[in-house]
Design an enzyme around this catalytic site. Structure first.
Site, short mmCIF file in Angstrom:
data_model
loop_
_atom_site.label_atom_id
_atom_site.label_comp_id
_atom_site.label_asym_id
_atom_site.label_seq_id
_atom_site.Cartn_x
_atom_site.Cartn_y
_atom_site.Cartn_z
N SER A 120 16.63 19.99 -16.64
CA SER A 120 15.58 20.83 -16.89
C SER A 120 16.12 22.00 -17.30
O SER A 120 17.11 22.60 -17.19
CB SER A 120 14.67 21.27 -15.57
N GLN A 124 -3.41 -5.81 -43.16
CA GLN A 124 -2.21 -5.17 -43.63
C GLN A 124 -1.84 -4.50 -42.19
O GLN A 124 -0.61 -4.03 -42.07
CB GLN A 124 -2.32 -4.22 -45.06
N GLU A 163 11.10 7.21 -16.79
CA GLU A 163 9.93 7.46 -17.02
C GLU A 163 9.31 7.19 -18.27
O GLU A 163 8.26 6.49 -18.33
CB GLU A 163 9.74 8.96 -17.03
N HIS A 190 0.81 -1.21 0.00
CA HIS A 190 0.00 0.02 -0.12
C HIS A 190 0.87 1.24 -0.03
O HIS A 190 0.41 2.37 0.55
CB HIS A 190 -1.01 0.00 1.35
N LYS A 228 17.61 20.26 -11.24
CA LYS A 228 17.16 18.86 -11.45
C LYS A 228 18.24 17.76 -11.84
O LYS A 228 18.97 17.85 -12.70
CB LYS A 228 16.16 19.21 -12.15
#
Lengths: 448, 448, 448, 448
Positions: free
Chosen positions: A278, A323, A291, A156, A284
């Site tokens: 970035s 096709q 991803e 969880h 960053k």
């Protein structure tokens, strides 16, 4: 000139562009296989005396020449070529005159394209299986190096029980090896010879389909000529269904890695040369490659849906919509190869932050085991559970000791990584044989 | 040079190839729009005094030059360019030095690509709507020419009740016009300005987002900067959902035409120049173009599924997987344009075989009407139904008279085709205005 | 007795079970609407003199009685009833003899079921829109209470820029309000009267379709009788496409909440009474309700795919496969209602952990703004970016001040939540009118 | 009482209803399997001395009693029971006091539900395979009875080449037998013991997972405890992928039959007791059962998509969304069983209209063979093709002779139906053994 041209009204040019679509470009991938299938077909025509031995030789020589041109990038499909079958037959006719036309005896483009696609898929699946084994090895290596390094086990998206890096990474190895069983299943289904079914209803010549089966290295003949046609899209979708399972696994591993490499978790580190930045935020380090890996299963799913819904509800027999299954098949196979190779690179470079992973284990994580200890002393587990739930977790716990203490099969302390290693070896062996057989068939056909 | 390059470790070349993917090629479609959005952004930066008027002029001039190069095919995206934003900014910097770098103030590639895609989608949707109206007109024309020509109406692939060619073809016109409502809905959703949201969290400058909204011709501003990011994939999937409805309609019409043009039915004839033959069977005239049309809805569905599943379950904020929504969006828009244009060609050339369609009406087809006649005379319909069911259909019936006798709204004898005609005109008018506004915005931005 | 029974060979019992499927149970939802459509149809038959006024009265009275029985749960569909139309007609015949049979004049179960489904969907969409507005209000309230509470803004699951709780939650409000536009679009498409199309080919009686349109409160008539049939599945899929967008939004919010309520983030807290525990791990507080919410978009997607692929490639005219669209439509509508209501409960109870959210903002988060400050002082942004990237982020920053400083439209410091509030009011007003019209139509039909 | 109840704040009732969903009803299918897995687990706990022999006996006796109650429909799941595991454990505790609680030692509901589902799927797959073999036999029988009965072979929904009823029907037999290979693949993947993985991270007790593997009749142990959790949804989707292939085959056969039984074709006749009528049109005989069969592949596709997208992008470890995979799995398995059984009924009753099928063969159908005859006489096939294309087909042809003349493997004149027969026998044999093993395991566990 179109193979079906009868010299009447020419096809409207816009319609032609629409019907050909991207087929001509996709067919570049099939040149080799169309030549191989043509050689096998010609050899068979020789055996049943439709071609003379010398005629076969001339055709074979010309087809081998095409293969060599294609290898050098000199046999380029253009839109006006319509498809690979037409281009090659036109080429043969240009080179050999009437003899070039004779090779189309007892076949149709319908069984030709199927033969090409089966051979193509077979080769691509071999490459994919090889890449999957590479990735599995890289992950297994990562698991082994960190077999008993503690990390929190999550359920969880919450810390649940003590786990280990080895257990976590090893779970993907076992999953990929199960995927491999699906891939081999798809491989086997694909390993059937469609040649000789012509347009789906056979031909009135005593063609020898067992011979082409053998020459092309197929494992068996696909018998019923109409089923051969119905198999179009079916085999493709079985292949992509198997690939999709691989992509889902890769997506899950990518998801885990994205989260676990975030500063909030920091259990693993991605090498800087695999991260992008970035254009606006100087600080960053983004896990773009992961991803994209995560997103690729959506792509594969789209390809699968396309094939499924082209064939869904279709009548028996060839239809031109079929096709449209060619592109998603080729895209799916290429995507998989790419993903596996890139992920193998990533897997080899991931650094585990052992201290952080171990330190992240909160005391609650050990609550279940503490309850179990009480249970071992005789308290019913349900009651022990409640005692611990109310204890506010004021106990001490050693993550490494905890991990090692779980020694039943498959548990963090007894992951049986050797079993996975053994399986990888077995699959490698099987792959080696399959590739050898295929190479042998190709060599046999192209030996002048 | 990458926009995010900090001069450290370079990105692994294989990883770069994987992350860039086909983006660079797709971005060729965005050059115009990236320049337009850049001009609008620069104009706004001038207004808030980040750029001097002369600086804006220089940037604008250079960006207009790029637009013109691109028109001539001389501004080619290459893989090493990474994406259109990088390539254009690098170009500006090469031409204008430091000024080229200043244009990136107060924006991110995240809002740039969104602006580009919205403008691109807007233009493509305008073209698609134009094509849809063309096809609707062609079908309406076909319906009118054959308004009361009888043909069997089918349910369960069984003759059911008398129908007419007009009713059948007209049903597609009304359906396409309903699709158009969906397309305009998607168009409106897309018609929101994302610029100024930067990476999703705004910028610490007093940028004027209303100004760029006006300059770019957007109908409204997309307000919340984080929602702008969450809108990626969402708007794309709304567009493709609308397109899918069009494709399903086209697929249904194609299915009908394939069946009704078969020798067993023979109600319509396709022109020979729209049919292809077989490489093996000399007698074939195959409706390939219609079969492909039928299959294309499966393709569109795949594109939609890809976009949906890239964004499904995603956290807020930009993620690189979102890049994967670009390809299916562009493929979907191109596919739709193509399908509509080709189908308009086909619709204009279909020949109705009036005699055959009328003659195909079996007597059973009139059974319901006969039962109704009994019902009108006072027998409960359920009983009349049983009487007729047992009569073995020994009555006479005139198909034309039957068709014309059904005069309630929407029935074969009162199809109200004029209503569809009126709607087409209204949509044309709306489209004209939308296009004019867009052209006006572009002209305003590129006027030097 | 089946409506189509001709007294010959009975349908094989196993085949009957298969063909009826779960239809009989689903049809319980349609009893009210089938009665309403029947009353409207009977009223129209009276107007065109097929029924006498007294006959209409008797039918109306009996149908209103059925509505009342159904309200009390006393009109239970059973498998042998086949469908709601059959059961009600059999009931009328039992009560009124031959008159009960007369009501089927000039209609077919094909247009009946469509009328029922349109009315049913209309009511359900009204309820869904109401729930969506409830949830939007709850979220708006949450956003307002925490408008400027800082939290890290993420991209790539990495801290990117300062954000605020208000901006984050507000992004969902704006997204849901865009979804609402799609819902109204689907609502409008559904708001067309199909009655009078019979089996798709009209009837040979001068029926007044405008009258039933008015009586049933539909906004317009769906004209072409064959298009009415082609609309089956189409409208359903447009509805579910809109609902899917809502589910994707809810799934995203659920994903965010699952992560942000984890101990690693801890920005929000879910109330204990909304969490479940583990049967084995005493310490767990699991966000099951959010996880299910996240998963529900996959369910909706499945329902949509089912409808799309039932109709994909289908010929014009009714086919029994269309029956299969009923279940996913009903499941989708029920699912949406449930999700929205539950999420409104959750939204009202979420606690924001303001201190933790604010404290989580790392210094890197401010790097872009710092670069921008340098840019404002004249350094090209690209250079400022590199300076900051190399500074190791040794600066001070105040998150609240940062958030408030971003004052352009839609930025954290200027979220324009009032605009969303205004829109919610407008939608409420529109919904109120739609509901009133519908209630008025129902009252008109059932007034004895 | 919930298994995870700690006596604090109770779960909100509306949340509980939402989280439980339809789980309690679905779990009725799992009562037997949960008891069996519990007995095996208890036996193992005895072996490792957590339970005393007498305790095991008491638990076993009570669990066998539950199995018997369930058989008689007297162990009914209610919503407040939450799930089958909770209900059974509560039942044991009620009957046996503290001993009832002890059985939960060393397990979690996570591995329990997996064990239940694997056993359930195994049994259902056995039943499905049995039904598939029944249908294959029925079709094979139909093919044999009409092996050389000529019918037109179609491509592009156009007559293409002579075919035979046997070839057509036989193509489905071979296809179904290939599907069976996929089904066995899914069966094998499912045939792995998940018990002992607990919540995904093992337990700190020396549990013997090999023993439960053997007791429950699983073929192997699923090793890595975390992979066991990741396998949820994966195995389900592999099963449904295989089932989908079956449904596509059935859909194709249904499509063919709908067309070929239409008056325009009339090659086959459906028995009247399998057709339904129209409430409005007295003459209709509708193939509803086949239309539903055709539509069911869309349903299956939806179930598959649901499972795929619940797990797509998910992190490792259990998440509550996984619960949502249970319903589509159960729906998919039930759907398949139903479809196969109904289609076997239909297949046994189809009448072939031999005269009509043969008479439908137009002369063009023989054009290819005529061209081939010319080719055999030395004309290049491409030229022969053009000669025949211009001949207007003025030749004579005997369909039966033509069919029989095509004698290569798989052709209409040499269909090798015996091979299919042999394969059916082999599959029956394998199935028999699998069922015997499973029955033996169940008998061993329930023997008191």
């Amino acid at each position: 000139m179109k193979l079906w041209d009868k010299g009447h009204v020419p096809l409207d040019e816009r319609i032609e562009r629409f019907t050909v679509g991207s087929d001509f470009a996709l067919d570049q991938n099939l040149v080799l296989y169309d030549c191989l299938a043509s050689i096998a077909h010609a050899k068979m025509l020789q055996k049943i005396h439709v071609l003379k031995p010398a005629e076969f030789k001339m055709l074979q020589k010309e087809l081998v020449a095409v293969i060599n041109l294609d290898k050098k990038g000199l046999f380029k499909m253009q839109q006006q070529d319509e498809d690979v079958h037409t281009k090659i037959e036109n080429h043969l006719t240009k080179k050999l005159g009437d003899l070039g036309k004779k090779i189309h005896t007892a076949r149709s483009r319908n069984d030709q394209v199927l033969a090409d696609l089966r051979l193509y898929s077979k080769r691509e699946l071999q490459l994919i299986i090889a890449s999957l084994l590479e990735l599995s090895s890289a992950l297994l290596h990562l698991a082994k190096r960190n077999e008993f390094v503690p990390m929190p086990g999550y359920t969880h998206t919450r810390q649940a029980m003590p786990s280990s890096i080895g257990l976590w990474v090893g779970s993907f190895v076992e999953s990929l090896l199960d995927d491999l069983r699906l891939l081999w299943g798809a491989y086997d289904l694909n390993n059937q010879n469609p040649l000789g079914s012509a347009a789906g209803y056979g031909v009135a010549l005593p063609i020898d389909r067992q011979l082409t089966t053998k020459l092309l290295g197929f494992k068996k003949l696909q018998n019923n000529t109409l089923y051969v046609q119905s198999g179009r899209g079916k085999i493709e979708s079985v292949i992509l269904s198997a690939l999709l399972q691989v992509n889902i696994d890769l997506g899950r591993l990518a998801s885990d890695l994205i989260l676990f490499s975030s500063p909030e978790f920091n259990f693993v580190r991605l090498p800087e040369e695999f991260c992008t930045g970035s254009s606006m935020m100087p600080h960053k380090q983004n896990p773009d490659v992961l991803e994209l890996m995560r997103g690729k299963s959506a792509m594969m799913q789209g390809y699968l849906i396309q094939i499924i819904n082209v064939i869904n509800g279709m009548y028996s027999g060839y239809h031109r919509d079929l096709q449209l299954t060619k592109e998603p098949l080729m895209q799916g196979l290429a995507l998989e190869k790419d993903c596996l190779d890139i992920f193998a690179l990533v897997a080899a470079k991931i650094k585990v932050n052992r201290a952080a992973a171990s330190k992240a284990c909160r005391l609650e994580l050990f609550a279940t085991d503490k309850a179990l200890e009480l249970a071992e002393k005789g308290l019913p587990f349900r009651d022990a559970y409640r005692v611990i739930a109310e204890s506010k977790f004021d106990f001490v716990a050693d993550p490494v000791e905890n991990v090692k203490r779980k020694t039943h099969l498959g548990a963090p302390g007894n992951q049986c990584l050797g079993m996975a290693e053994k399986q990888i070896l077995e699959h490698r062996q099987k792959l080696r044989e399959e590739r050898k057989n295929f190479e042998r068939a190709i060599a046999g056909l192209t030996r002048l």
